[in-house]
Design an enzyme around this catalytic site. Structure first.
Site, mmCIF file in Angstrom:
data_model
loop_
_atom_site.group_PDB
_atom_site.id
_atom_site.type_symbol
_atom_site.label_atom_id
_atom_site.label_comp_id
_atom_site.label_asym_id
_atom_site.label_seq_id
_atom_site.Cartn_x
_atom_site.Cartn_y
_atom_site.Cartn_z
ATOM 1 N N GLY A 48 0.847 -1.187 0.000
ATOM 2 C CA GLY A 48 0.000 0.000 0.000
ATOM 3 C C GLY A 48 0.878 1.230 0.000
ATOM 4 O O GLY A 48 2.045 1.179 0.419
ATOM 5 N N GLN A 53 2.743 9.893 1.837
ATOM 6 C CA GLN A 53 4.060 9.243 1.818
ATOM 7 C C GLN A 53 4.923 9.691 0.644
ATOM 8 O O GLN A 53 6.125 9.445 0.637
ATOM 9 C CB GLN A 53 3.903 7.717 1.756
ATOM 10 C CG GLN A 53 3.287 7.131 3.009
ATOM 11 C CD GLN A 53 3.295 5.628 2.944
ATOM 12 O OE1 GLN A 53 2.382 5.025 2.403
ATOM 13 N NE2 GLN A 53 4.353 5.019 3.469
ATOM 14 N N CYS A 100 6.370 -0.104 7.634
ATOM 15 C CA CYS A 100 5.885 1.012 6.831
ATOM 16 C C CYS A 100 7.032 1.537 5.974
ATOM 17 O O CYS A 100 8.154 1.677 6.470
ATOM 18 C CB CYS A 100 5.367 2.109 7.758
ATOM 19 S SG CYS A 100 4.802 3.580 6.892
ATOM 20 N N LEU A 101 6.743 1.843 4.724
ATOM 21 C CA LEU A 101 7.774 2.358 3.817
ATOM 22 C C LEU A 101 8.305 3.715 4.279
ATOM 23 O O LEU A 101 9.372 4.132 3.849
ATOM 24 C CB LEU A 101 7.214 2.484 2.392
ATOM 25 C CG LEU A 101 6.795 1.162 1.724
ATOM 26 C CD1 LEU A 101 6.091 1.445 0.402
ATOM 27 C CD2 LEU A 101 7.992 0.254 1.526
ATOM 28 N N HIS A 142 -3.995 0.614 8.015
ATOM 29 C CA HIS A 142 -2.676 1.256 7.965
ATOM 30 C C HIS A 142 -2.683 2.434 6.976
ATOM 31 O O HIS A 142 -2.213 3.532 7.294
ATOM 32 C CB HIS A 142 -1.624 0.216 7.571
ATOM 33 C CG HIS A 142 -0.229 0.727 7.493
ATOM 34 N ND1 HIS A 142 0.782 0.289 8.323
ATOM 35 C CD2 HIS A 142 0.352 1.651 6.680
ATOM 36 C CE1 HIS A 142 1.904 0.935 8.029
ATOM 37 N NE2 HIS A 142 1.675 1.762 7.028
ATOM 38 N N GLU A 143 -3.230 2.206 5.788
ATOM 39 C CA GLU A 143 -3.218 3.264 4.763
ATOM 40 C C GLU A 143 -4.153 4.413 5.129
ATOM 41 O O GLU A 143 -3.825 5.581 4.916
ATOM 42 C CB GLU A 143 -3.590 2.689 3.388
ATOM 43 C CG GLU A 143 -2.627 1.643 2.851
ATOM 44 C CD GLU A 143 -1.161 2.046 2.927
ATOM 45 O OE1 GLU A 143 -0.849 3.238 2.767
ATOM 46 O OE2 GLU A 143 -0.317 1.156 3.176
ATOM 47 N N HIS A 146 -2.592 6.754 7.439
ATOM 48 C CA HIS A 146 -1.717 7.720 6.759
ATOM 49 C C HIS A 146 -2.495 8.953 6.297
ATOM 50 O O HIS A 146 -1.989 10.071 6.359
ATOM 51 C CB HIS A 146 -1.068 7.086 5.520
ATOM 52 C CG HIS A 146 0.192 6.319 5.799
ATOM 53 N ND1 HIS A 146 1.288 6.894 6.395
ATOM 54 C CD2 HIS A 146 0.531 5.036 5.554
ATOM 55 C CE1 HIS A 146 2.247 5.986 6.496
ATOM 56 N NE2 HIS A 146 1.818 4.848 6.001
HETATM 57 CO CO CO Z 1 2.852 3.031 5.907
#
Ligand code: CO
Length: 191
Positions: A48, A53, A100-101, A142-143, A146
């Site tokens: 995702g 991000q 998480c990225l 999670h997304e 964000h």
């Molecule tokens: Co993330």
């Protein structure tokens, strides 16, 4: 082409995003952005990616999961887009490691609802209702976090924070209940 993924500490990860209109979503700018986000997510690789991000305060995220894992109730999820999501959580919680990225190199256990309903707009700006369970429900939570300026580190069981290398070395495949016991604070630790 890949977009730069911003890391924890960048204010945009804390401001969240503004909603998009259906007209904006079908416009060239957002359609091109969706393509770039898809490529960036695949290249990362991740399951995702949310607009904050990549430095954009918009309520837009892309999701795609090709993985499968019976232990975490993970099944493949085809590529799709969510915009302006509203999230309703199911009653049951499940603990699992996530990363998480935008928090590169770490993982921690996060308690998430095992089911979730999401009302959102899709890539055409059309309303959709998603009923998700298992790992997919976790990805959505999670997304959507964000898009509201929240990171998993705000919800993690902080004693489980692990570098990805140490996760592989010590915790991969260890049942969560056992791991939580091993990582628990020692009795008598002042709070
Ligand atoms: Co993330």
């Amino acid at each position: 082409m890949q977009l730069k993924i911003v890391q924890a500490g960048d204010p945009v990860l804390r401001t969240g995003g503004r909603p998009l209109t259906p007209v904006e979503i079908v416009g060239d700018e957002i359609q091109q952005l969706i393509e770039l986000m898809r490529e960036t997510m695949r290249e990362a690789p991740g399951v995702g990616l949310a607009a904050p991000q990549i430095g954009l305060p918009l309520q837009l995220a892309v999701i795609e999961d090709v993985g499968e894992n019976a232990a975490t109730d993970r099944t493949p999820v085809p590529f799709h887009v969510i915009a302006n999501p509203r999230l309703v959580l199911g009653p049951e919680m499940v603990d699992h490691f996530e990363g998480c990225l935008s928090v590169e190199g770490f993982q921690a256990v996060v308690s998430r609802a095992s089911t979730a309903r999401v009302e959102a707009l899709d890539h055409r700006g059309a309303p959709v209702v998603i009923d998700a369970s298992g790992w997919y429900a976790r990805i959505l939570q999670h997304e959507i976090d964000h898009l509201l300026g929240t990171l998993y580190i705000d919800r993690m069981l902080s004693r489980t924070l692990s570098t990805s290398r140490n996760f592989g070395r010590h915790w991969a495949g260890v049942p969560i209940a056992e791991l939580l016991e091993k990582l628990a604070a020692r009795p008598g630790t002042p709070r």
